[in-house]
Each structure stands twice: as structure tokens, then as C-alpha cells.
Design a protein around this motif. Structure first.
Motif, PDB file in Angstrom:
ATOM      1  N   ARG A  38       0.745  -1.349   0.082  1.00  0.00           N
ATOM      2  CA  ARG A  38       0.112  -0.123  -0.036  1.00  0.00           C
ATOM      3  C   ARG A  38       0.969   1.198  -0.099  1.00  0.00           C
ATOM      4  NH1 ARG A  38      -4.964  -2.154   4.234  1.00  0.00           N
ATOM      5  NH2 ARG A  38      -5.141  -4.003   3.367  1.00  0.00           N
ATOM      6  N   GLY A  39       1.972   0.953  -0.386  1.00  0.00           N
ATOM      7  CA  GLY A  39       3.011   2.245  -0.670  1.00  0.00           C
ATOM      8  C   GLY A  39       4.078   2.356   0.348  1.00  0.00           C
ATOM      9  N   VAL A  40       3.720   1.878   1.511  1.00  0.00           N
ATOM     10  CA  VAL A  40       4.845   1.977   2.802  1.00  0.00           C
ATOM     11  C   VAL A  40       6.185   1.354   2.306  1.00  0.00           C
ATOM     12  CG1 VAL A  40       2.987   1.734   4.320  1.00  0.00           C
ATOM     13  CG2 VAL A  40       4.328  -0.243   3.956  1.00  0.00           C
ATOM     14  N   LEU A  41       6.396   0.276   1.238  1.00  0.00           N
ATOM     15  CA  LEU A  41       7.797  -0.308   1.173  1.00  0.00           C
ATOM     16  C   LEU A  41       8.431   0.582   0.243  1.00  0.00           C
ATOM     17  CD1 LEU A  41       6.376  -4.032   0.940  1.00  0.00           C
ATOM     18  CD2 LEU A  41       7.992  -3.133   2.555  1.00  0.00           C
ATOM     19  N   THR A  42       7.855   1.583  -0.500  1.00  0.00           N
ATOM     20  CA  THR A  42       8.718   2.591  -0.915  1.00  0.00           C
ATOM     21  C   THR A  42       9.660   3.446  -0.113  1.00  0.00           C
ATOM     22  OG1 THR A  42       7.217   4.381  -0.866  1.00  0.00           O
ATOM     23  CG2 THR A  42       6.869   2.873  -2.879  1.00  0.00           C
ATOM     24  N   GLY A  43       9.327   3.230   1.190  1.00  0.00           N
ATOM     25  CA  GLY A  43      10.344   4.087   2.098  1.00  0.00           C
ATOM     26  C   GLY A  43       9.699   5.495   2.136  1.00  0.00           C
ATOM     27  N   LYS A  44       8.522   5.980   1.428  1.00  0.00           N
ATOM     28  CA  LYS A  44       8.219   7.225   1.569  1.00  0.00           C
ATOM     29  C   LYS A  44       7.589   7.664   2.894  1.00  0.00           C
ATOM     30  CE  LYS A  44       3.804   6.559  -0.792  1.00  0.00           C
ATOM     31  NZ  LYS A  44       2.996   6.839  -2.158  1.00  0.00           N
ATOM     32  N   ILE A  77      10.515  -3.972   8.709  1.00  0.00           N
ATOM     33  CA  ILE A  77      10.722  -4.591   7.234  1.00  0.00           C
ATOM     34  C   ILE A  77      10.964  -3.598   6.251  1.00  0.00           C
ATOM     35  CG2 ILE A  77       9.262  -5.719   5.679  1.00  0.00           C
ATOM     36  CD1 ILE A  77       7.542  -6.998   7.727  1.00  0.00           C
ATOM     37  N   VAL A  78      10.705  -2.166   6.248  1.00  0.00           N
ATOM     38  CA  VAL A  78      10.784  -1.223   5.537  1.00  0.00           C
ATOM     39  C   VAL A  78      12.286  -0.669   5.637  1.00  0.00           C
ATOM     40  CG1 VAL A  78      10.453   1.409   4.853  1.00  0.00           C
ATOM     41  CG2 VAL A  78       8.480  -0.243   5.256  1.00  0.00           C
ATOM     42  N   GLU A  79      12.874  -0.883   6.923  1.00  0.00           N
ATOM     43  CA  GLU A  79      14.235  -0.453   6.973  1.00  0.00           C
ATOM     44  C   GLU A  79      15.173  -1.750   6.248  1.00  0.00           C
ATOM     45  OE1 GLU A  79      15.705   2.310   7.829  1.00  0.00           O
ATOM     46  OE2 GLU A  79      13.557   2.961   8.104  1.00  0.00           O
ATOM     47  N   LEU A 125      15.348 -10.835   3.461  1.00  0.00           N
ATOM     48  CA  LEU A 125      14.251 -10.225   3.595  1.00  0.00           C
ATOM     49  C   LEU A 125      13.067 -11.098   4.030  1.00  0.00           C
ATOM     50  CD1 LEU A 125      14.235  -8.378   0.213  1.00  0.00           C
ATOM     51  CD2 LEU A 125      14.188  -7.422   2.490  1.00  0.00           C
ATOM     52  N   ASP A 126      13.262 -12.558   3.678  1.00  0.00           N
ATOM     53  CA  ASP A 126      12.441 -13.378   4.178  1.00  0.00           C
ATOM     54  C   ASP A 126      12.207 -13.777   5.669  1.00  0.00           C
ATOM     55  OD1 ASP A 126      11.654 -14.433   1.799  1.00  0.00           O
ATOM     56  OD2 ASP A 126      12.680 -16.075   1.644  1.00  0.00           O
ATOM     57  N   ASP A 127      13.680 -13.621   6.372  1.00  0.00           N
ATOM     58  CA  ASP A 127      13.727 -13.467   7.840  1.00  0.00           C
ATOM     59  C   ASP A 127      13.176 -12.239   8.287  1.00  0.00           C
ATOM     60  OD1 ASP A 127      14.892 -15.947   7.597  1.00  0.00           O
ATOM     61  OD2 ASP A 127      17.013 -15.138   7.697  1.00  0.00           O
TER      62      ASP A 127
END
Length: 321
Positions: free
Chosen positions: A210-216, A247-249, A308-310
């Protein structure tokens, strides 16, 4: 762009799909035309829309673009039906509603058939056999080539798939549309095994969480973003928790190490998960779409995928309503 077989059927789709939920709302027709041209130039084929997107305007825009920037035969068009405007019945997968909705979609799209027609939601008030009989009717009439379902639990999908496999001649359910990302891996607990058993394929939407993984959102909610919009903030809110931030980090760290964008890392992770046939991505502008399509060239190294899986192992996400 790589083409993938959808659910063991004869239908092949591009592994990145063009999502059109923004068309007619945040994206006008001229910009949508640029997106289609960009998508075709990249080798994309699968375009994902629905009868409820922008009140039908998404389908209308796509239909007009089939006469300007695209040829019908170059696109695999998927649309959906099942939502109802009636307050007393928000889901309606009755024969009456579905077949009327299909005719309306075909009219808006200006085409005689859709390649993939999907039951958008589960309707507890309509018998399963009635819903599936409507799908069989649509295929038999030539208005639909293949069928799928979306936003269902594992037991709901299994019920659909098993019913259709029980008698020779029924139309198999070849796809399931579901949310899937590094911040929401709920699909892996039960739906994914059911999909694998049925020989279907996943259409993984919202691969960027939902956009959070872009880091914005790392430093707040930027103006103009979904997270800051009054009508969309609640949609993004579930992924503003501490687990999602970790996760984002991890995604941003991987992106820096690879010299690519965070969204390329997140998108590539979903795209190459088992049983994912296509990952529809939505953008407001053609330049944004170009950035997303650039991830096509990225293959995550095994050690980064494992990391990333971990980092996201407990990312079950919000419960499906």
C-alpha cells in the motif's frame, strides 16, 4: 517482459500487470494513454481493471484507448464484478447481478469479450453453485475466455475450485487475486497451499504494501500521498506499525546495497514468489510506471531474498474482511 502461464491454463500474462484503479480518479485519460504506451513498449500484456474502479471510468478509459494507443489483440484484459451499489447488499454474486455487470463492462470496454473475468468478492448470501453457473454461462456465450476469483479465504477458494473440478465441462478457476507483499504474507499460511493444490495462479496486488515499502513514509506522511489523504489514510494505516517499519528498513538497506530503489526490491520479491503469475502495479503517471517497470531487470540475490524472508517472517498483515 517475461510472460507466465496463468494457473496451468492456456492463458499467458506478463509477470508485471498494469493496474488501473487510479484511472478516472487520480489519472486522467491522456496520462493513462502514456501509461499504456509505456507498458506495451516494455513488453507488458496484462491489464487489470474492475467495474467499480472510478465508477466504471477505468473501464471506459481503457475501452477508448483500445482504439488509439493499443490494439485489442495486444492486451490480456482482466476485469471484475461482484460489488453492489445497494447498501443492504454490498456483495452480490447472483446470476442476475454478475451477468448484467459483465454486459455493462463489455459495453464500457467496447469489446466483445474479456480474457479474464473475476468474481471480485465472496458473497455469503448467494449459493456457490449459482455464482459458478453464471461464470460457466459467460464462458459458454463467448463473452469471457477464463475465470478467476479475488479477495477470498482459503476455504472459499477451495469451495469454488473443487465445485468446478467436480464435473467435466465446467470452467476451471485459474486465478486468485490477493494482497501480497513483504508487510503482508498472510497468503502463505493457507491460501497459497490451496492455490498450489488446485493448480491456480496468484495475481498479487499491492506488492508495495500500500505504498509503505517505497520508504516514502519513513519520516512522516508526505502531502499528496495515500497515507495523508483523508479517504485513503485508513487503507495505509495497518502498515504504520513497528513491525512494518522494521521490514521497510530491511528493504531500504537491501536497496542501498544493490544500488536500486526500495520499490524495485519489494516488487521483485513478490514477483518471484512461488505461484505468482502476475503482479499488477498501479501508478498515477507514466514516469512512475517506468520506475516500477525498471524492476523487471532485477533478480534478488539469494542471500538478500533470504534476509528479507527472515525480516518479514511474521508479517501476516490485516485480516481479510
Amino acid at each position: 517482459m517475461e510472460q507466465r502461464q496463468l494457473g496451468g491454463s492456456g492463458l499467458w500474462v506478463s509477470r508485471l500487470g498494469l493496474g488501473t484503479m487510479n484511472w478516472g480518479k487520480d489519472t486522467g485519460e491522456e496520462e493513462a494513454a502514456h501509461q499504456v504506451a509505456t507498458f506495451l513498449d516494455a513488453g507488458g500484456t496484462f491489464v487489470d481493471t474492475a467495474d467499480i474502479y472510478a465508477g466504471g471510468d477505468s473501464e471506459r478509459i481503457l475501452g477508448r484507448l483500445l482504439h488509439t494507443v493499443a490494439r485489442r489483440e495486444d492486451l490480456v484484459i482482466g476485469t471484475k464484478a461482484g460489488h453492489s451499489p445497494q447498501a443492504y447488499r454490498p456483495q452480490d454474486t447472483s446470476r442476475r447481478h454478475l451477468l448484467a455487470a459483465l454486459d455493462a463492462s463489455l459495453s464500457r470496454l467496447g469489446t466483445e469479450h474479456v480474457d479474464l473475468w473475476q468474481v471480485h468478492v465472496y458473497d455469503p448470501d448467494t449459493p456457490t453453485e449459482e455464482t459458478l453457473a453464471a461464470l460457466d454461462t459467460a464462458v459458454a456465450s463467448g463473452r469471457v475466455r477464463y475465470v478467476g476469483v479475488g479477495n477470498v479465504t482459503a476455504w472459499q477458494f477451495t469451495k469454488y475450485a473443487t465445485w468446478q473440478r467436480a464435473v467435466t465441462g465446467r470452467t476451471p478457476v485459474i486465478s486468485v487475486g490477493t494482497e501480497y507483499s513483504l508487510v503482508n504474507r498472510r497468503v502463505e499460511t493457507d491460501l497459497l497451499p490451496a492455490v498450489a493444490d488446485a493448480g491456480a495462479g496468484l495475481l498479487a496486488w499491492s506488492p508495495l504494501g500500500r505504498g509503505v515499502l517505497t520508504g516514502k513514509y519513513r519520516d512522516g506522511r508526505p502531502d499528496g500521498s495515500r497515507g495523508a489523504a483523508e479517504d485513503m489514510a485508513a487503507f495505509v494505516e495497518p502498515y504504520f506499525d513497528e513491525r512494518s517499519r522494521r521490514i521497510v528498513e530491511s528493504v531500504c538497506t537491501a536497496a542501498r546495497g544493490l544500488g536500486v530503489s526500495a520499490h524495485a526490491v519489494a516488487l521483485s520479491w513478490v514477483r518471484d514468489q512461488p505461484y505468482v503469475a502476475s503482479t499488477p502495479v498501479g501508478a498515477r503517471t507514466a514516469p512512475q510506471l517506468e520506475e516500477l517497470l525498471a524492476s523487471e531487470a532485477l533478480i534478488l540475490p539469494r542471500e538478500i531474498r533470504d534476509a528479507l524472508d527472515d525480516a518479514s517472517a511474521d508479517a501476516v498483515g490485516p485480516v481479510l474482511a
